[in-house]
Write a protein that holds these residues in place. Structure first.
Motif, PDB file in Angstrom:
ATOM      1  N   LEU A  54      33.220  34.590  26.157  1.00 17.47           N
ATOM      2  CA  LEU A  54      33.107  33.194  26.561  1.00 17.47           C
ATOM      3  C   LEU A  54      32.130  32.454  25.646  1.00 17.47           C
ATOM      4  O   LEU A  54      32.393  31.326  25.222  1.00 17.47           O
ATOM      5  N   ALA A  55      31.029  33.127  25.308  1.00 14.01           N
ATOM      6  CA  ALA A  55      30.057  32.505  24.410  1.00 14.01           C
ATOM      7  C   ALA A  55      30.708  32.237  23.055  1.00 14.01           C
ATOM      8  O   ALA A  55      30.567  31.152  22.478  1.00 14.01           O
ATOM      9  N   GLU A  56      31.459  33.223  22.580  1.00 12.37           N
ATOM     10  CA  GLU A  56      32.131  33.052  21.294  1.00 12.37           C
ATOM     11  C   GLU A  56      33.140  31.902  21.366  1.00 12.37           C
ATOM     12  O   GLU A  56      33.204  31.048  20.480  1.00 12.37           O
ATOM     13  N   ALA A  57      33.912  31.902  22.469  1.00  8.88           N
ATOM     14  CA  ALA A  57      34.933  30.856  22.628  1.00  8.88           C
ATOM     15  C   ALA A  57      34.283  29.482  22.612  1.00  8.88           C
ATOM     16  O   ALA A  57      34.725  28.589  21.900  1.00  8.88           O
ATOM     17  N   ARG A  58      33.212  29.348  23.379  1.00 10.73           N
ATOM     18  CA  ARG A  58      32.589  28.026  23.478  1.00 10.73           C
ATOM     19  C   ARG A  58      32.003  27.591  22.152  1.00 10.73           C
ATOM     20  O   ARG A  58      32.059  26.419  21.785  1.00 10.73           O
ATOM     21  N   GLN A  59      31.478  28.563  21.450  1.00  9.20           N
ATOM     22  CA  GLN A  59      30.900  28.238  20.155  1.00  9.20           C
ATOM     23  C   GLN A  59      31.985  27.781  19.180  1.00  9.20           C
ATOM     24  O   GLN A  59      31.798  26.847  18.406  1.00  9.20           O
ATOM     25  N   ARG A  60      33.129  28.470  19.252  1.00  8.71           N
ATOM     26  CA  ARG A  60      34.222  28.109  18.350  1.00  8.71           C
ATOM     27  C   ARG A  60      34.847  26.776  18.717  1.00  8.71           C
ATOM     28  O   ARG A  60      35.328  26.051  17.859  1.00  8.71           O
ATOM     29  N   LEU A  61      34.888  26.481  20.016  1.00 11.64           N
ATOM     30  CA  LEU A  61      35.663  25.328  20.454  1.00 11.64           C
ATOM     31  C   LEU A  61      34.954  24.010  20.242  1.00 11.64           C
ATOM     32  O   LEU A  61      35.524  23.073  19.702  1.00 11.64           O
ATOM     33  N   GLN A  62      33.711  23.950  20.728  1.00  9.42           N
ATOM     34  CA  GLN A  62      33.015  22.666  20.731  1.00  9.42           C
ATOM     35  C   GLN A  62      33.828  21.622  21.465  1.00  9.42           C
ATOM     36  O   GLN A  62      33.908  20.469  21.040  1.00  9.42           O
ATOM     37  N   LEU A  63      34.456  22.013  22.558  1.00  9.67           N
ATOM     38  CA  LEU A  63      35.236  21.057  23.336  1.00  9.67           C
ATOM     39  C   LEU A  63      34.635  20.978  24.729  1.00  9.67           C
ATOM     40  O   LEU A  63      34.858  21.849  25.557  1.00  9.67           O
ATOM     41  N   PRO A  64      33.879  19.922  25.006  1.00  7.32           N
ATOM     42  CA  PRO A  64      33.213  19.864  26.308  1.00  7.32           C
ATOM     43  C   PRO A  64      34.183  19.648  27.471  1.00  7.32           C
ATOM     44  O   PRO A  64      33.846  19.899  28.607  1.00  7.32           O
ATOM     45  N   GLU A  65      35.418  19.189  27.187  1.00  2.00           N
ATOM     46  CA  GLU A  65      36.301  18.824  28.303  1.00  2.00           C
ATOM     47  C   GLU A  65      37.097  20.000  28.854  1.00  2.00           C
ATOM     48  O   GLU A  65      37.879  19.843  29.759  1.00  2.00           O
ATOM     49  N   THR A  66      36.900  21.174  28.284  1.00  2.00           N
ATOM     50  CA  THR A  66      37.644  22.331  28.781  1.00  2.00           C
ATOM     51  C   THR A  66      36.687  23.522  28.875  1.00  2.00           C
ATOM     52  O   THR A  66      35.715  23.600  28.135  1.00  2.00           O
ATOM     53  N   SER A  67      36.958  24.433  29.825  1.00  2.00           N
ATOM     54  CA  SER A  67      35.940  25.432  30.155  1.00  2.00           C
ATOM     55  C   SER A  67      35.829  26.564  29.134  1.00  2.00           C
ATOM     56  O   SER A  67      34.840  27.274  29.097  1.00  2.00           O
ATOM     57  N   GLY A  68      36.865  26.766  28.346  1.00  2.00           N
ATOM     58  CA  GLY A  68      36.815  27.848  27.373  1.00  2.00           C
ATOM     59  C   GLY A  68      37.116  29.215  27.968  1.00  2.00           C
ATOM     60  O   GLY A  68      37.147  30.217  27.258  1.00  2.00           O
ATOM     61  N   GLN A  69      37.377  29.253  29.265  1.00  2.00           N
ATOM     62  CA  GLN A  69      37.625  30.563  29.893  1.00  2.00           C
ATOM     63  C   GLN A  69      38.929  31.181  29.406  1.00  2.00           C
ATOM     64  O   GLN A  69      39.022  32.388  29.193  1.00  2.00           O
ATOM     65  N   ARG A  70      39.947  30.359  29.256  1.00  2.00           N
ATOM     66  CA  ARG A  70      41.222  30.897  28.766  1.00  2.00           C
ATOM     67  C   ARG A  70      41.089  31.328  27.301  1.00  2.00           C
ATOM     68  O   ARG A  70      41.697  32.315  26.883  1.00  2.00           O
ATOM     69  N   ALA A  71      40.298  30.572  26.544  1.00  2.00           N
ATOM     70  CA  ALA A  71      40.086  30.980  25.146  1.00  2.00           C
ATOM     71  C   ALA A  71      39.417  32.352  25.113  1.00  2.00           C
ATOM     72  O   ALA A  71      39.763  33.215  24.295  1.00  2.00           O
ATOM     73  N   ALA A  72      38.470  32.574  26.026  1.00  2.00           N
ATOM     74  CA  ALA A  72      37.805  33.870  26.080  1.00  2.00           C
ATOM     75  C   ALA A  72      38.821  34.967  26.417  1.00  2.00           C
ATOM     76  O   ALA A  72      38.844  36.031  25.791  1.00  2.00           O
ATOM     77  N   LEU A  73      39.680  34.662  27.383  1.00  2.00           N
ATOM     78  CA  LEU A  73      40.723  35.628  27.750  1.00  2.00           C
ATOM     79  C   LEU A  73      41.625  35.928  26.551  1.00  2.00           C
ATOM     80  O   LEU A  73      41.968  37.085  26.272  1.00  2.00           O
TER      81      LEU A  73
END
Lengths: 788, 476
Positions: free
Chosen positions: A498-517
């Motif tokens: 999740l940390a990696e996903a959020r760092q890669r995304l920089q998208l505040p409007e989405t939780s990044g949980q699916r990206a982590a998955l």
């Protein structure tokens, strides 16, 4: 009581025994202080024993007193002869800290490891569970040595031949060139070969027909259809974009790991790429029970969990060949999948919404922004208008016109709760208005307002998610954060992803949980990527040989069938990953192998891959072959689905969108079957009778049946008869002599010359009947619907 | 005991098959085929693994009471308190608000509402029947009324799904598919599972009789009581019976040569056989649907002479003809629904008038022909109706308590089982869940609901999922 306890133990920042501590004890302590051995009289795998003093008469764990607990002393000891674990690396500082904090906080240990949700002792996933063949890390087996070198064309053959030689068997002789040509064409593009234009492997792989053919298998796996199912069974006007995405992905040889990541989180991982937004249709195309807002809150909550179940179960089946659905109510009976894992995975989808969203990036973002702003507008207005709490729900949902109670409520309110976009815009705060102005500016340069059925998070906040008691949506046991299947999680946890996903995304409007998955699913070294690769190469193999190396493509668990040639499966998986996840690379290897080129199977166990059995074409390929042979197949690729003619008596539905009954046989319906409109309550008879799945759950393999209604369809269906007439017309147009027509007919439909006997029989039959009847008879042949 | 039964069953089915091959068509091609099949051991080994026919008859788990089932599906949810379960307390408290708040599906429940119909006791059993069902009243002693049923969903589609598949979600096999999977079909020329649909289309459509994750061959074949009974049964324009026979003979020769090149290939063999079955089915299915040969007395019994009763009557009569020919499970939907939201009088009076005669006729006719003892007849919908009113004179959905009845098929007649509370809202005494119903139906057909399983996506599934208790008390 138990519920209150669990909730208290789960406050923010506290150490969770099940999540944090038990895995640590399991990793370092259980082998000597567990069910098998209790060295020093100490046992740490259950609550009762862990708090009883061992032989030393000292308690290993004294709640709230880490400095007095023997456990802490021993894991921190400088004296190596004393330090635990013995003869092993010392615990990491972070691990020691975790233990210390846990004891400081009271060493909470749920009663006897009991899980509130199941009322049973919670399943512990052990390192031994991870040793099961499907869950192991990927390795690349060495190529075996064989005796019959001359037969080998590529590495696949060495794995196959090694097994054959071990069993004292030999491969079947190579199939004739004509057989191989027909087989190749059906295998790669799902159509009979064109005798006038022989095609190479590369040419076939480059045709749009390759994606059109192979998308079928994936769409079965993804339970694709073009309507919602259930009573309303509304048509989905934008679902086809997901279907086209799948076709295009195969044709472009989109790396499979990216193909997977986009379907789970394309909107988060590649928001600038329309394909990635459309790909999330995977999460949205399942059957959907339209929920009336007048249903009770309990009913709506249950329905919401059924939706989540569709997503969790399909994600696990499609990508990992695992059946996690069982864990909704109890720990999996056979596989190491605890109930907790199920709900932990569901967290990824808990805060999402389905809809026809615009897919150019800026418009997608603006749409989400305005949707939220509109909801906020309505909430504020409802407070101002003093709408009673009990009625608010009626206005939160869009007016669907289906329900009196809701309609009356809306009418009573006039237009007071129906904001126009302008009204929503006016209500924004200065900060919000600035964000919207920026989005507007971006949209101004974007293209048309195309929409696709897709999935997105409602907001950037992690939505609340719960572990349920026996799957009951009304009995929420404890909050459950995002985690992945423990048996496929190695040194990286969901938090890391999740940390990696959020760092890669920089998208505040989405939780990044699916990206982590998505990152975990495709992580070969630390996540589920090895299994992902095994499952997809098995699906490809099945597409060629009728059955996979694992014959249960959607179950790689303990109840599934083990691979018939494990080294080959493993090698193909490693080869896929090594090639940058290129599916076409695996296709080339398979069709180039001597294994694939063999003729009819030897008597005996074809699981050894000695020879091949004729395979019946699937429903879509039968229909496409009828169109192709009769010269009617339309080449148009992609776009909205066409509706095939279905007799009125086969349409028994209450769908809100009626299926038309006035469809005429013509070029509009002469398209490939991948493009026909799949309505869940009105199944196309020809597809249904030839075993097309019902697209409600993931289908890994079409079961092949032989029943008289199939034969009735080939004998009596008007579509088949019409194609026979077209086929006859094509032959009449091309050749003057009856004999020449028969020869061409054989060539087109069966890919071979007729024997002298067949030629004579055919001419006799035509003389007594008609060329149309002969063409029709050819369509009813086993040889027509089976490929050698 | 059970082994004896199995071997006996096999012998009979194999004999039937040979009889069929001798009789059907009778052309030279067919005899050649029969001889070929015999050489290949296909007939002898039936129903072993050599046969690729998924519909081949299979022995039950234990002695069956019933051979087939006819389910008269009362779509929409008939009211218990207005049909077979009068509630004096409801009459007494008519017009009062219930003591406990009752949550209804569409909200705003009205006061308790007595039945607009009058009741009397019938037969030796003294079974209560409302005045709208005079014909069923005349067979009261055959009925086993299950008065304490309950289901999970208050919504038609999900409740229909549960009643038919055991699950409120789509994707699961219907009971008829499970039966056909478990027992196969006695008559290879007809489908094993037939549905005669609601003329308007049943809510939720085909998943109600679909095969879910079972092979599609176990799903119901929709059968129409008028016109061509099944899809693709008649040859297309320009094809006569003779030209079709000629086409089959020509294709048969080609197919046999193809088979010779692939010795020992069961699916190819099975498909050759299947063409002959399809050819025979064209006659057999048409024959089953053809009511002209029935006597006038029979037609009148089923109400074919009256417009209001003829549609349901035709379906009931067709059901009898299908069962007579060895079809395992026939589901008959009524043509309009018992969904009495606005007026219980208007709705139920009309539904009773349409279905009473056909349902009673079916029981009488089956009995007269000695078929009732091995045919289980079921009557009931997806749920029942509330004791409180809706919009003045109607009743809302009630999955908490409703009734169904069974007759024949080894079930005791003239009895009732279980009870709802005194106002007819919730099942109270000896509650019957949908899996209990399913388990009991399977039991009458000789199937153990816990043993009839199918592995799908890694899990063994069964019709009753994780519950279900056989209602032994109702078995004769």
């Amino acid at each position: 009581m138990a519920l209150a306890l669990a909730a208290a133990a789960h406050g923010a920042g506290t150490v969770d025994f099940v999540r944090d501590v038990r895995p640590l004890l399991e990793k370092h302590c259980f082998s000597c202080h567990g069910p098998e051995k209790q060295k020093g009289g100490l046992r740490l795998d259950n609550r009762h024993d862990a708090f009883v003093p061992g032989e030393s008469n000292e308690k290993a764990i004294i709640p709230h007193a880490p400095d007095k607990s023997l456990l802490m002393e021993l894991v921190q000891s400088e004296d190596e002869s004393e330090r635990m674990p013995q003869k092993a690396k010392a615990l990491a500082v972070t691990e020691i800290d975790l233990l210390r904090r846990w004891i400081e906080e009271g060493a909470s240990w749920p009663e006897d490891g009991q899980l509130v949700a199941t009322g049973k002792r919670e399943m512990i996933v052990t390192s031994k569970d991870k040793e099961f063949w499907a869950y192991r890390p990927l390795h690349r087996p060495a190529l075996p040595t064989v005796r019959n070198w001359a037969w080998v064309r590529n590495p696949i053959d060495r794995f196959v031949l090694a097994r054959l030689e071990l069993a004292g068997r030999s491969p079947a002789p190579e199939a004739s060139a004509a057989v191989r040509e027909r087989r190749l064409s059906y295998a790669l593009v799902g159509l009979p070969p064109d005798p006038a234009v022989p095609a190479t492997v590369e040419q076939l792989l480059a045709r749009p027909g390759y994606g059109e053919h192979w998308a079928r298998q994936w769409l079965d796996v993804a339970r694709y259809a073009d309507s919602e199912g259930y009573e309303g069974d509304r048509d989905r006007k934008e679902s086809w974009r997901y279907r086209d995405f799948v076709i295009q992905a195969f044709n472009d040889d989109l790396p499979f790991d990216r193909f997977v990541r986009w379907q789970v989180a394309g909107d988060e991982l590649a928001p600038a790429d329309p394909r990635a937004l459309i790909a999330t249709g995977f999460l949205a195309i399942g059957p959907y029970l339209e929920i009336q807002v007048t249903e009770t809150a309990e009913y709506r909550e249950r329905a919401r969990y059924d939706q989540l179940d569709d997503q969790v179960a399909t994600t696990a089946s499609a990508f990992l060949g695992l059946t996690v659905g069982c864990a909704r109510c109890h720990d999996h009976k056979y596989d190491p999948i605890p109930t907790r894992d199920y709900y932990a995975m569901a967290a990824a989808f808990a805060g999402g919404e389905r809809g026809n969203f615009p897919f150019p990036r800026a418009e997608f973002a603006r749409d989400r922004f305005l949707t939220r702003a509109r909801e906020q507008w309505i909430e504020t207005r409802m407070v101002e208008l003093a709408v009673p709490e009990s009625e608010k729900e009626l206005f939160r949902y869009p007016l669907n016109g289906a329900n009196n109670t809701q309609r009356i409520a809306w009418e009573k309110m006039g237009d007071k709760l129906k904001p126009t976009e302008a009204m929503v815009r006016e209500s924004l705060s200065a900060d919000q208005a600035r964000v919207l102005a920026e989005l507007d500016a971006q949209c101004a340069s974007a293209s048309a307002q195309d929409k696709a059925l897709s999935w997105r998070d409602r907001t950037g906040e992690v939505a609340p998610n719960w572990l349920l008691v026996r799957g009951d949506a009304l009995r929420k046991a404890e909050p459950q954060s995002l985690q992945f299947l423990q048996v496929l999680t190695h040194s990286r946890s969901a938090t890391n992803y999740l940390a990696e996903a959020r760092q890669r995304l920089q998208l505040p409007e989405t939780s990044g949980q699916r990206a982590a998955l998505a990152l975990w699913l495709t992580d070969v070294d630390e996540g589920a990527g090895a299994l992902l690769a095994r499952v997809i190469v098995n699906r490809l193999w099945q597409g060629h040989f009728g059955e996979g190396l694992v014959r249960t493509p959607n179950d790689f668990g303990i109840q599934g069938e083990p691979p018939s040639n494990p080294e080959l499966l493993e090698w193909l998986a490693a080869e896929l990953v090594g090639s940058g996840w290129s599916l076409k690379h695996i296709q080339r290897l398979i069709v180039d192998s001597a294994t694939w080129r063999q003729g009819d199977a030897h008597e005996g166990d074809e699981r050894l891959l000695s020879g091949r059995r004729p395979q019946r074409l699937e429903a879509d390929a039968i229909r496409d072959a009828l169109l192709s042979v009769s010269g009617r197949l339309q080449p148009q690729v992609g776009g909205p689905a066409f509706r095939p003619f279905i007799p009125a008596e086969a349409i028994a539905t209450r769908s809100r969108d009626k299926y038309p009954t006035d469809i005429v046989d013509g070029p509009d319906v002469w398209r490939r079957s991948i493009y026909y409109f799949m309505k869940r309550s009105v199944r196309m008879p020809l597809a249904e009778v030839f075993d097309a799945p019902d697209s409600t759950t993931s289908s890994g393999r079409r079961i092949q049946t032989t029943v008289p209604t199939q034969q009735l369809a080939l004998l009596n269906d008007d579509f088949v008869r019409a194609r026979a007439r077209d086929f006859a017309g094509r032959l009449e147009h091309a050749r003057l002599e009856v004999e020449a027509r028969v020869r061409l007919g054989f060539e087109l439909a069966l890919g071979r010359e007729p024997s002298a006997e067949e030629l004579a029989d055919s001419c006799d039959y035509i003389a007594g009947a008609s060329l149309t009847d002969w063409c029709h008879a050819i369509f009813t042949l086993n040889e027509f619907i089976y490929v050698d | 005991m059970s082994t004896d039964h199995q071997s006996c069953h096999r012998r009979i089915s194999a004999l039937n098959r040979r009889d069929f091959l001798r009789q059907a068509g009778g052309g030279l091609g067919l005899l050649a085929l029969a001889s070929l099949l015999n050489q290949q051991g296909l007939l002898a080994a039936e129903p072993g693994p050599v046969s690729a026919n998924p519909l081949a008859p299979k022995p039950p788990h234990f002695r069956a009471r019933a051979k087939s089932v006819i389910w008269l599906f009362m779509e929409g949810g008939p009211s218990a308190v207005d049909t077979f379960d009068p509630k004096p307390e409801l009459t007494k408290f008519d017009g009062r608000q219930p003591a406990i708040p009752i949550h209804t599906h569409f909200g705003s429940p009205g006061p308790l509402m007595k039945s607009p119909f009058t009741f009397a006791q019938y037969g030796q059993s003294g079974t209560w029947v409302c005045d709208q069902l005079p014909h069923l009243a005349s067979v009261a002693d055959e009925l086993c009324i299950l008065k304490s049923c309950w289901a999970e969903s208050p919504n038609h589609v999900t409740a229909l799904l549960q009643m038919n598949t055991g699950h409120i979600r789509t994707g699961f096999p219907s009971m008829g598919s499970w039966l056909t999977y478990g027992l196969g079909t006695e008559n290879a020329n007809l489908p094993g599972f037939v549905v005669l649909q609601n003329a308007k289309g049943t809510k939720g459509g085909s998943p109600n009789w679909g095969a879910g994750f079972l092979p599609n061959s176990y799903q119901a074949t929709p059968f129409r009581a008028a016109g061509s009974p099944i899809l693709n049964l008649h040859a297309p324009e320009g094809v006569t019976a003779d030209s079709q026979r000629a086409m089959l003979d020509f294709a048969g020769g080609m197919n046999r040569r193809h088979l010779a090149a692939h010795p020992g290939n069961d699916p190819l063999q099975a498909r050759i056989q299947s063409y002959e079955l399809a050819f025979a089915m064209q006659t057999a299915a048409s024959d089953a649907a053809e009511l002209a040969g029935e006597s006038e007395a029979t037609k009148t019994l089923y109400g074919l002479d009256q417009e209001v009763t003829s549609s349901f009557g035709r379906k009931c009569l067709t059901a009898r003809r299908l069962v007579e020919r060895g079809v395992r499970f026939v589901q008959v939907y009524c043509d309009d629904e018992w969904d009495a939201h606005n007026s219980i009088v208007d709705n139920h009076r009309a539904r009773c008038a349409e279905t009473d005669r056909g349902a009673a006729a079916l029981i009488k006719d089956l009995k007269q022909r000695g078929m009732l003892e091995d045919t289980l007849v079921i009557w009931g919908g997806e749920f029942g109706r509330m004791p409180v009113s809706e919009s003045g004179h109607g009743r809302d959905h009630n999955p908490e308590g409703f009734l169904m009845w069974m007759a024949g098929g080894g079930v005791k007649g003239g009895m009732s089982y279980g009870a709802t509370d005194e106002i007819g809202w919730r099942a109270a005494d000896r509650r019957i869940s949908v899996p209990d119903l399913h388990a009991t139906i399977l039991h009458t057909l000789g199937l153990d609901h816990e043993k009839l399983t199918y592995t799908h996506n890694g899990r063994k599934f069964r019709l009753t999922d994780v519950s279900g208790t056989v209602l032994h008390d109702i078995l004769a």
